[in-house]
Design a protein around this motif. Structure first.
Motif, PDB file in Angstrom:
ATOM      1  N   PHE A  34      -2.697 -24.310  11.023  1.00 22.68           N
ATOM      2  CA  PHE A  34      -1.764 -23.274  11.462  1.00 22.68           C
ATOM      3  C   PHE A  34      -2.556 -22.009  11.770  1.00 22.68           C
ATOM      4  O   PHE A  34      -3.469 -21.644  11.029  1.00 22.68           O
ATOM      5  CB  PHE A  34      -0.724 -22.977  10.374  1.00 22.68           C
ATOM      6  N   SER A  35      -2.206 -21.333  12.844  1.00 21.31           N
ATOM      7  CA  SER A  35      -2.927 -20.132  13.258  1.00 21.31           C
ATOM      8  C   SER A  35      -2.061 -18.896  13.076  1.00 21.31           C
ATOM      9  O   SER A  35      -0.831 -18.963  13.047  1.00 21.31           O
ATOM     10  CB  SER A  35      -3.371 -20.251  14.712  1.00 21.31           C
ATOM     11  N   GLY A  36      -2.730 -17.764  12.950  1.00 20.22           N
ATOM     12  CA  GLY A  36      -2.027 -16.497  12.783  1.00 20.22           C
ATOM     13  C   GLY A  36      -3.020 -15.357  12.660  1.00 20.22           C
ATOM     14  O   GLY A  36      -4.107 -15.408  13.227  1.00 20.22           O
ATOM     15  N   ASN A  37      -2.653 -14.350  11.878  1.00 22.95           N
ATOM     16  CA  ASN A  37      -3.507 -13.177  11.704  1.00 22.95           C
ATOM     17  C   ASN A  37      -3.457 -12.686  10.262  1.00 22.95           C
ATOM     18  O   ASN A  37      -2.511 -12.988   9.528  1.00 22.95           O
ATOM     19  CB  ASN A  37      -3.057 -12.042  12.631  1.00 22.95           C
ATOM     20  N   THR A  38      -4.484 -11.937   9.886  1.00 23.44           N
ATOM     21  CA  THR A  38      -4.468 -11.296   8.580  1.00 23.44           C
ATOM     22  C   THR A  38      -3.566 -10.067   8.650  1.00 23.44           C
ATOM     23  O   THR A  38      -3.359  -9.484   9.717  1.00 23.44           O
ATOM     24  CB  THR A  38      -5.875 -10.883   8.146  1.00 23.44           C
ATOM     25  N   GLN A  39      -3.053  -9.677   7.501  1.00 18.08           N
ATOM     26  CA  GLN A  39      -2.131  -8.549   7.464  1.00 18.08           C
ATOM     27  C   GLN A  39      -2.278  -7.834   6.124  1.00 18.08           C
ATOM     28  O   GLN A  39      -2.351  -8.478   5.072  1.00 18.08           O
ATOM     29  CB  GLN A  39      -0.696  -9.044   7.648  1.00 18.08           C
ATOM     30  N   ILE A  40      -2.355  -6.519   6.180  1.00 16.08           N
ATOM     31  CA  ILE A  40      -2.398  -5.728   4.942  1.00 16.08           C
ATOM     32  C   ILE A  40      -0.960  -5.457   4.526  1.00 16.08           C
ATOM     33  O   ILE A  40      -0.200  -4.807   5.250  1.00 16.08           O
ATOM     34  CB  ILE A  40      -3.167  -4.418   5.151  1.00 16.08           C
ATOM     35  N   SER A  41      -0.586  -5.972   3.374  1.00 25.33           N
ATOM     36  CA  SER A  41       0.824  -5.936   2.970  1.00 25.33           C
ATOM     37  C   SER A  41       1.195  -4.678   2.198  1.00 25.33           C
ATOM     38  O   SER A  41       2.371  -4.363   2.062  1.00 25.33           O
ATOM     39  CB  SER A  41       1.143  -7.167   2.109  1.00 25.33           C
ATOM     40  N   ASP A  42       0.211  -3.936   1.679  1.00 24.27           N
ATOM     41  CA  ASP A  42       0.532  -2.794   0.832  1.00 24.27           C
ATOM     42  C   ASP A  42      -0.122  -1.532   1.381  1.00 24.27           C
ATOM     43  O   ASP A  42      -1.348  -1.444   1.465  1.00 24.27           O
ATOM     44  CB  ASP A  42       0.058  -3.046  -0.605  1.00 24.27           C
ATOM     45  N   VAL A  43       0.693  -0.570   1.765  1.00 24.90           N
ATOM     46  CA  VAL A  43       0.218   0.746   2.192  1.00 24.90           C
ATOM     47  C   VAL A  43       0.677   1.757   1.153  1.00 24.90           C
ATOM     48  O   VAL A  43       1.875   1.906   0.910  1.00 24.90           O
ATOM     49  CB  VAL A  43       0.779   1.122   3.585  1.00 24.90           C
ATOM     50  N   GLN A  44      -0.273   2.431   0.515  1.00 27.18           N
ATOM     51  CA  GLN A  44       0.065   3.385  -0.537  1.00 27.18           C
ATOM     52  C   GLN A  44       0.080   4.801   0.029  1.00 27.18           C
ATOM     53  O   GLN A  44      -0.858   5.231   0.699  1.00 27.18           O
ATOM     54  CB  GLN A  44      -0.925   3.277  -1.689  1.00 27.18           C
ATOM     55  N   ASN A  45       1.188   5.502  -0.237  1.00 27.55           N
ATOM     56  CA  ASN A  45       1.315   6.896   0.189  1.00 27.55           C
ATOM     57  C   ASN A  45       0.793   7.817  -0.906  1.00 27.55           C
ATOM     58  O   ASN A  45       1.202   7.693  -2.064  1.00 27.55           O
ATOM     59  CB  ASN A  45       2.779   7.238   0.476  1.00 27.55           C
ATOM     60  N   ILE A  46      -0.110   8.704  -0.546  1.00 30.50           N
ATOM     61  CA  ILE A  46      -0.566   9.729  -1.478  1.00 30.50           C
ATOM     62  C   ILE A  46       0.363  10.918  -1.317  1.00 30.50           C
ATOM     63  O   ILE A  46       0.400  11.561  -0.255  1.00 30.50           O
ATOM     64  CB  ILE A  46      -2.027  10.139  -1.190  1.00 30.50           C
ATOM     65  N   VAL A  47       1.155  11.191  -2.364  1.00 29.23           N
ATOM     66  CA  VAL A  47       2.221  12.183  -2.289  1.00 29.23           C
ATOM     67  C   VAL A  47       1.894  13.341  -3.221  1.00 29.23           C
ATOM     68  O   VAL A  47       1.412  13.148  -4.340  1.00 29.23           O
ATOM     69  CB  VAL A  47       3.570  11.547  -2.682  1.00 29.23           C
ATOM     70  N   SER A  48       2.165  14.544  -2.756  1.00 25.54           N
ATOM     71  CA  SER A  48       1.950  15.724  -3.588  1.00 25.54           C
ATOM     72  C   SER A  48       2.955  15.728  -4.737  1.00 25.54           C
ATOM     73  O   SER A  48       4.163  15.687  -4.510  1.00 25.54           O
ATOM     74  CB  SER A  48       2.116  16.993  -2.742  1.00 25.54           C
ATOM     75  N   SER A  49       2.443  15.767  -5.955  1.00 21.96           N
ATOM     76  CA  SER A  49       3.327  15.731  -7.124  1.00 21.96           C
ATOM     77  C   SER A  49       3.804  17.120  -7.530  1.00 21.96           C
ATOM     78  O   SER A  49       4.673  17.251  -8.393  1.00 21.96           O
ATOM     79  CB  SER A  49       2.597  15.091  -8.310  1.00 21.96           C
ATOM     80  N   GLN A  50       3.222  18.156  -6.935  1.00 19.49           N
ATOM     81  CA  GLN A  50       3.593  19.533  -7.250  1.00 19.49           C
ATOM     82  C   GLN A  50       3.648  20.347  -5.962  1.00 19.49           C
ATOM     83  O   GLN A  50       3.223  19.879  -4.889  1.00 19.49           O
ATOM     84  CB  GLN A  50       2.557  20.155  -8.201  1.00 19.49           C
ATOM     85  N   SER A  51       4.151  21.550  -6.069  1.00  9.55           N
ATOM     86  CA  SER A  51       4.106  22.497  -4.956  1.00  9.55           C
ATOM     87  C   SER A  51       2.855  23.338  -5.121  1.00  9.55           C
ATOM     88  O   SER A  51       2.778  24.194  -6.000  1.00  9.55           O
ATOM     89  CB  SER A  51       5.358  23.378  -4.967  1.00  9.55           C
ATOM     90  N   TRP A  52       1.847  23.061  -4.300  1.00  8.21           N
ATOM     91  CA  TRP A  52       0.586  23.781  -4.396  1.00  8.21           C
ATOM     92  C   TRP A  52      -0.128  23.775  -3.049  1.00  8.21           C
ATOM     93  O   TRP A  52       0.230  23.060  -2.124  1.00  8.21           O
ATOM     94  CB  TRP A  52      -0.313  23.205  -5.484  1.00  8.21           C
ATOM     95  N   LYS A  53      -1.177  24.597  -3.002  1.00 10.49           N
ATOM     96  CA  LYS A  53      -1.931  24.750  -1.761  1.00 10.49           C
ATOM     97  C   LYS A  53      -3.103  23.774  -1.734  1.00 10.49           C
ATOM     98  O   LYS A  53      -3.824  23.628  -2.705  1.00 10.49           O
ATOM     99  CB  LYS A  53      -2.444  26.185  -1.638  1.00 10.49           C
TER     100      LYS A  53
END
Length: 412
Positions: free
Chosen positions: A54-73
């Protein structure tokens, strides 16, 4: 006359010998010509494995978002899009004053949660003491009322107490029983709710402590660090901007979550099951790893008159494997061990599609015999009955027909 007759006989004999020689030569040449048409194959013993592909492609299943946990500069970004990073690498730096305020706020949250837990425990202890005291007092009153009731009842049954005294003692006993039940319910309610209240306050303290630990762990000395290995996919902000709580700063592709997604033809669907062992090939990398089917669509996708199912395959992580690479996944269809094998070219079929092979008999003549065929992979066939190991088989190579066709085409 006798000499002429003798001479004629000698000439005739020579002619006959010459004719015989020519015939023999033609026969030999014909035999050689016939023999040259045939190729040989030796029946050998070996193993044969047949695979689905069977043919196909590789795939990255997990994309992690880096989110600001505080209000800062945000003062500096240390990575750029496309960078391959490791866990612990610095992603960006935040303003020092904002960092101090965030840490102080997290510490205050812990102190507030600790105080809340302490107050909750003190309040509950007081309520428990009060309701337990009321319960004990109600128990003593009930015991006293019960003794009076039992004594009055005995006297009444003996004719030594009036009915009025008996009724008053019974009413006092019933009232004491009701008051005890009420006090017991109140005590049990406080006990039950106290466990919930303390657990809730403890959870708030744990959450505050975890938030503080996470803050310190994530940013350390003002530095936000990667928590996984991966690739920086997208950066959404610029340096020297004030981030709000919940702002997505960047995306990181988790390279440990790479999987293979292949198309499974509707006719081969039954051969792929969740949990099936497969082999993953990525030709561009010379990559080959064992894998396992982790998911299969329940709904087919129709395209160009064909129907297929998407199947996901997990395999051992390798940092060289990224998303979008062409991949081939194979699964074992059938196998035979220590069996008799011949090339598919040596296997022929009659008009009834019955398989047979050719061999030479004791006189050297080409003969045919039927055989029982097992599995084949298109190159080799398993023979279950009809041949023996080491036996030589004869067949006309397909290249001979190709040569004839080429000659005929060249004649036009």
């Amino acid at each position: 006359m006798k000499k002429k007759k003798k001479k004629r006989l000698i000439i005739a004999g020579i002619v006959i010998v010459a004719i015989v020689a020519v015939v023999v030569w033609f026969v030999n040449q014909s035999k050689k010509a016939v023999d040259s048409l045939y190729s040989t194959a030796v029946v050998a013993r070996g193993d044969l494995d047949i695979y689905y592909s069977f043919s196909g492609n590789t795939q990255i299943s997990d994309v992690q978002n880096i989110v600001s946990s505080q209000s800062w500069k945000l003062t500096e970004i240390h990575v750029k899009e496309g960078d391959r990073i490791k866990k612990g690498d610095i992603l960006y730096t935040i303003d020092e004053e904002d960092y101090k305020l965030a840490v102080a706020s997290a510490e205050t949250a812990i102190e507030t949660a600790q105080l809340s837990l302490s107050n909750t425990q003190a309040s509950i202890n007081q309520q428990l003491s009060q309701t337990e005291s009321s319960l004990n007092q109600a128990r003593l009153s009930l015991e006293d009322a019960e003794r009076t009731y039992n004594s009055t009842k005995s006297l009444y049954e003996a004719g030594l107490a009036s009915e009025q005294n008996y009724n008053q003692a019974k009413m006092a006993y019933d009232l004491a029983q009701e008051q005890y039940n009420t006090a017991n319910v109140a005590y049990q309610t406080v006990r039950n709710t106290s466990n919930i209240s303390i657990a809730s306050s403890q959870a708030q303290l744990t959450q505050a402590q975890n938030s503080y630990d996470s803050l310190v762990k994530q940013i350390g000395d003002r530095e936000v660090k990667a928590e996984i290995d991966g690739i920086v996919n997208k950066i959404y902000v610029d340096p020297d901007v004030k981030l709000s709580t919940g702002t997505i700063v960047m995306d990181i592709l988790d390279t440990e979550s790479v999987k293979a997604v292949v198309k499974v033809d509707e006719y081969d669907y039954a051969t792929m099951q969740v949990g099936s062992d497969v082999t993953v090939y990525i030709d561009a990398l010379g990559f080959e790893k064992p894998g396992k089917v982790s998911f299969i669509d329940m709904q087919a996708t129709a395209a160009a008159g064909m129907a297929y199912f998407n199947a996901e395959v997990e395999f051992e992580h390798d940092s060289s494997v990224l998303g979008g690479l062409t991949v081939e996944v194979t699964s074992l269809k059938d196998s035979a061990s220590d069996t008799l094998l011949i090339p598919m070219d040596a296997l022929q079929f009659d008009k009834q599609n019955q398989p047979f092979v050719q061999y030479r008999d004791e006189n050297g003549a080409i003969q045919s015999k039927y055989v029982t065929v097992g599995i084949n992979d298109g190159f080799q066939a398993e023979i279950l009955e009809g041949v023996t190991e080491g036996e030589v088989l004869y067949y006309i190579d397909n290249s001979f027909y190709e040569q004839l066709m080429s000659m005929q085409m060249g004649g036009y």
